[in-house]
Design a protein around this motif. Structure first.
Motif, PDB file in Angstrom:
ATOM      1  N   ASN A  52      28.888  36.531  42.940  1.00 35.29           N
ATOM      2  CA  ASN A  52      27.642  37.241  42.705  1.00 35.29           C
ATOM      3  C   ASN A  52      27.801  38.752  42.687  1.00 35.29           C
ATOM      4  OD1 ASN A  52      25.371  35.823  42.041  1.00 35.29           O
ATOM      5  ND2 ASN A  52      24.679  35.517  44.123  1.00 35.29           N
ATOM      6  N   PHE A  53      28.542  39.285  43.636  1.00 33.22           N
ATOM      7  CA  PHE A  53      28.606  40.728  43.821  1.00 33.22           C
ATOM      8  C   PHE A  53      29.773  41.387  43.103  1.00 33.22           C
ATOM      9  CE2 PHE A  53      25.097  40.364  46.391  1.00 33.22           C
ATOM     10  CZ  PHE A  53      25.291  39.533  47.483  1.00 33.22           C
ATOM     11  N   GLY A  54      30.704  40.601  42.662  1.00 34.76           N
ATOM     12  CA  GLY A  54      31.822  41.151  41.905  1.00 34.76           C
ATOM     13  C   GLY A  54      32.813  41.945  42.721  1.00 34.76           C
ATOM     14  N   VAL A  55      32.740  41.861  44.039  1.00 38.08           N
ATOM     15  CA  VAL A  55      33.677  42.593  44.888  1.00 38.08           C
ATOM     16  C   VAL A  55      35.048  41.936  44.778  1.00 38.08           C
ATOM     17  CG1 VAL A  55      34.235  43.298  47.231  1.00 38.08           C
ATOM     18  CG2 VAL A  55      31.851  43.262  46.459  1.00 38.08           C
ATOM     19  N   THR A  56      36.071  42.743  44.550  1.00 43.02           N
ATOM     20  CA  THR A  56      37.411  42.208  44.323  1.00 43.02           C
ATOM     21  C   THR A  56      38.384  42.614  45.415  1.00 43.02           C
ATOM     22  OG1 THR A  56      38.018  44.100  42.954  1.00 43.02           O
ATOM     23  CG2 THR A  56      37.090  42.184  41.820  1.00 43.02           C
ATOM     24  N   LEU A  57      39.436  41.835  45.530  1.00 44.34           N
ATOM     25  CA  LEU A  57      40.509  42.086  46.491  1.00 44.34           C
ATOM     26  C   LEU A  57      41.806  41.645  45.850  1.00 44.34           C
ATOM     27  CD1 LEU A  57      41.245  42.903  49.452  1.00 44.34           C
ATOM     28  CD2 LEU A  57      41.024  40.476  50.023  1.00 44.34           C
ATOM     29  N   TYR A  58      42.872  42.411  46.047  1.00 43.92           N
ATOM     30  CA  TYR A  58      44.156  42.089  45.433  1.00 43.92           C
ATOM     31  C   TYR A  58      45.278  42.048  46.460  1.00 43.92           C
ATOM     32  CZ  TYR A  58      41.880  43.069  40.997  1.00 43.92           C
ATOM     33  OH  TYR A  58      41.030  43.040  39.912  1.00 43.92           O
ATOM     34  N   GLY A  59      46.229  41.170  46.212  1.00 40.15           N
ATOM     35  CA  GLY A  59      47.433  41.172  46.998  1.00 40.15           C
ATOM     36  C   GLY A  59      48.306  42.367  46.638  1.00 40.15           C
ATOM     37  N   ASP A  60      49.110  42.822  47.581  1.00 35.13           N
ATOM     38  CA  ASP A  60      49.912  44.017  47.369  1.00 35.13           C
ATOM     39  C   ASP A  60      50.881  43.863  46.197  1.00 35.13           C
ATOM     40  OD1 ASP A  60      50.248  44.816  50.922  1.00 35.13           O
ATOM     41  OD2 ASP A  60      48.680  45.302  49.467  1.00 35.13           O
ATOM     42  N   ALA A  61      51.377  42.656  45.979  1.00 31.77           N
ATOM     43  CA  ALA A  61      52.387  42.448  44.946  1.00 31.77           C
ATOM     44  C   ALA A  61      51.847  42.607  43.529  1.00 31.77           C
ATOM     45  CB  ALA A  61      53.009  41.062  45.104  1.00 31.77           C
ATOM     46  N   VAL A  62      50.528  42.534  43.373  1.00 29.53           N
ATOM     47  CA  VAL A  62      49.966  42.557  42.018  1.00 29.53           C
ATOM     48  C   VAL A  62      49.021  43.723  41.776  1.00 29.53           C
ATOM     49  CG1 VAL A  62      50.160  40.048  41.941  1.00 29.53           C
ATOM     50  CG2 VAL A  62      47.948  41.098  42.513  1.00 29.53           C
ATOM     51  N   LYS A  63      48.770  44.533  42.797  1.00 32.73           N
ATOM     52  CA  LYS A  63      47.848  45.660  42.639  1.00 32.73           C
ATOM     53  C   LYS A  63      48.287  46.573  41.505  1.00 32.73           C
ATOM     54  CE  LYS A  63      46.024  46.119  47.337  1.00 32.73           C
ATOM     55  NZ  LYS A  63      46.070  46.906  48.590  1.00 32.73           N
ATOM     56  N   GLY A  64      47.332  46.932  40.667  1.00 34.15           N
ATOM     57  CA  GLY A  64      47.626  47.819  39.546  1.00 34.15           C
ATOM     58  C   GLY A  64      48.137  47.106  38.311  1.00 34.15           C
ATOM     59  N   ARG A  65      48.470  45.822  38.433  1.00 34.50           N
ATOM     60  CA  ARG A  65      48.983  45.067  37.279  1.00 34.50           C
ATOM     61  C   ARG A  65      48.067  43.910  36.889  1.00 34.50           C
ATOM     62  NH1 ARG A  65      53.497  42.260  37.708  1.00 34.50           N
ATOM     63  NH2 ARG A  65      53.339  41.883  39.951  1.00 34.50           N
ATOM     64  N   PHE A  66      47.422  43.299  37.869  1.00 33.48           N
ATOM     65  CA  PHE A  66      46.546  42.155  37.611  1.00 33.48           C
ATOM     66  C   PHE A  66      45.095  42.581  37.804  1.00 33.48           C
ATOM     67  CE2 PHE A  66      49.630  38.457  38.844  1.00 33.48           C
ATOM     68  CZ  PHE A  66      50.599  38.996  38.018  1.00 33.48           C
ATOM     69  N   THR A  67      44.206  41.947  37.039  1.00 39.04           N
ATOM     70  CA  THR A  67      42.777  42.207  37.167  1.00 39.04           C
ATOM     71  C   THR A  67      42.023  40.887  37.199  1.00 39.04           C
ATOM     72  OG1 THR A  67      43.008  44.272  35.913  1.00 39.04           O
ATOM     73  CG2 THR A  67      40.787  43.380  36.171  1.00 39.04           C
ATOM     74  N   ILE A  68      41.172  40.726  38.202  1.00 41.03           N
ATOM     75  CA  ILE A  68      40.333  39.538  38.285  1.00 41.03           C
ATOM     76  C   ILE A  68      38.933  39.910  37.829  1.00 41.03           C
ATOM     77  CG2 ILE A  68      39.732  39.924  40.718  1.00 41.03           C
ATOM     78  CD1 ILE A  68      39.812  36.859  41.082  1.00 41.03           C
ATOM     79  N   SER A  69      38.318  39.037  37.067  1.00 43.27           N
ATOM     80  CA  SER A  69      36.968  39.305  36.570  1.00 43.27           C
ATOM     81  C   SER A  69      36.232  37.983  36.397  1.00 43.27           C
ATOM     82  CB  SER A  69      37.024  40.062  35.243  1.00 43.27           C
ATOM     83  OG  SER A  69      37.664  39.280  34.249  1.00 43.27           O
ATOM     84  N   GLY A  70      34.913  38.087  36.280  1.00 42.98           N
ATOM     85  CA  GLY A  70      34.104  36.876  36.125  1.00 42.98           C
ATOM     86  C   GLY A  70      33.116  36.992  34.986  1.00 42.98           C
ATOM     87  N   ASP A  71      32.860  35.887  34.334  1.00 44.09           N
ATOM     88  CA  ASP A  71      31.846  35.811  33.272  1.00 44.09           C
ATOM     89  C   ASP A  71      30.857  34.737  33.698  1.00 44.09           C
ATOM     90  OD1 ASP A  71      30.313  35.216  31.016  1.00 44.09           O
ATOM     91  OD2 ASP A  71      31.952  35.693  29.645  1.00 44.09           O
ATOM     92  N   LYS A  72      29.706  35.177  34.216  1.00 51.30           N
ATOM     93  CA  LYS A  72      28.731  34.225  34.735  1.00 51.30           C
ATOM     94  C   LYS A  72      28.195  33.317  33.642  1.00 51.30           C
ATOM     95  CE  LYS A  72      27.213  37.010  38.662  1.00 51.30           C
ATOM     96  NZ  LYS A  72      26.061  37.661  39.325  1.00 51.30           N
ATOM     97  N   GLY A  73      28.058  33.847  32.446  1.00 53.90           N
ATOM     98  CA  GLY A  73      27.534  33.044  31.349  1.00 53.90           C
ATOM     99  C   GLY A  73      28.430  31.876  30.998  1.00 53.90           C
ATOM    100  N   LYS A  74      29.718  32.044  31.242  1.00 54.11           N
ATOM    101  CA  LYS A  74      30.690  30.990  30.940  1.00 54.11           C
ATOM    102  C   LYS A  74      31.164  30.278  32.199  1.00 54.11           C
ATOM    103  CE  LYS A  74      32.420  33.177  26.732  1.00 54.11           C
ATOM    104  NZ  LYS A  74      33.601  33.691  26.005  1.00 54.11           N
ATOM    105  N   ASN A  75      30.603  30.655  33.350  1.00 57.86           N
ATOM    106  CA  ASN A  75      31.025  30.060  34.632  1.00 57.86           C
ATOM    107  C   ASN A  75      32.537  30.132  34.801  1.00 57.86           C
ATOM    108  OD1 ASN A  75      28.408  29.312  35.437  1.00 57.86           O
ATOM    109  ND2 ASN A  75      28.522  27.450  34.203  1.00 57.86           N
ATOM    110  N   THR A  76      33.112  31.243  34.400  1.00 59.88           N
ATOM    111  CA  THR A  76      34.569  31.349  34.364  1.00 59.88           C
ATOM    112  C   THR A  76      35.046  32.625  35.039  1.00 59.88           C
ATOM    113  OG1 THR A  76      34.691  30.064  32.319  1.00 59.88           O
ATOM    114  CG2 THR A  76      36.589  31.438  32.851  1.00 59.88           C
ATOM    115  N   VAL A  77      36.093  32.491  35.818  1.00 60.56           N
ATOM    116  CA  VAL A  77      36.791  33.624  36.414  1.00 60.56           C
ATOM    117  C   VAL A  77      38.139  33.753  35.723  1.00 60.56           C
ATOM    118  CG1 VAL A  77      37.889  34.496  38.508  1.00 60.56           C
ATOM    119  CG2 VAL A  77      35.601  33.483  38.625  1.00 60.56           C
TER     120      VAL A  77
END
Length: 120
Positions: A52-77
């Protein structure tokens, strides 16, 4: 209830995108996370997002390289993976739980897993 798609093989420095589609119940108050596991290693936290809030958290090994996002309309992360390294090779899992956590044992719902292979 969590169905994954994407992944595959890519050369180092390349990009891939993983998808995790939710169904069967509402995950509006849940954290959706990505974990990965390579042979002989424990399942490692990669990233999470609050649905709901879109707050993200990343592991140290992937910070700056990976991005997590969500599309509520498609129920997909999604997990967008850039600048991939050989050490990113693993089976990637999406997971969901109402509790914010980087521990795999916390999560009650899991996707089926998808292989990501990065070659040099």
């Amino acid at each position: 209830q969590l169905v994954q798609s994407g992944g595959g093989s890519v050369q180092a420095g390349g990009s891939l995108r993983l998808s995790c589609t939710t169904s069967g119940r509402s995950f509006n108050t849940y954290f959706v996370a990505w974990f990965r596991q390579s042979s002989e290693k424990e399942r490692e936290f990669v990233a999470s997002i609050h649905w709901n809030f879109g707050v993200t958290l990343y592991g140290d090994a992937v910070k700056g390289r990976f991005t997590i996002s969500g599309d509520k309309g498609k129920n997909t992360v999604y997990l967008h993976m850039d600048s991939l390294k050989v050490e990113d090779t693993a089976v990637y899992y999406c997971a969901a739980d109402p509790t914010k956590s980087t521990r795999a044992s916390t999560y009650d719902f899991w996707g089926q897993g998808t292989q990501v292979t990065v070659s040099s």
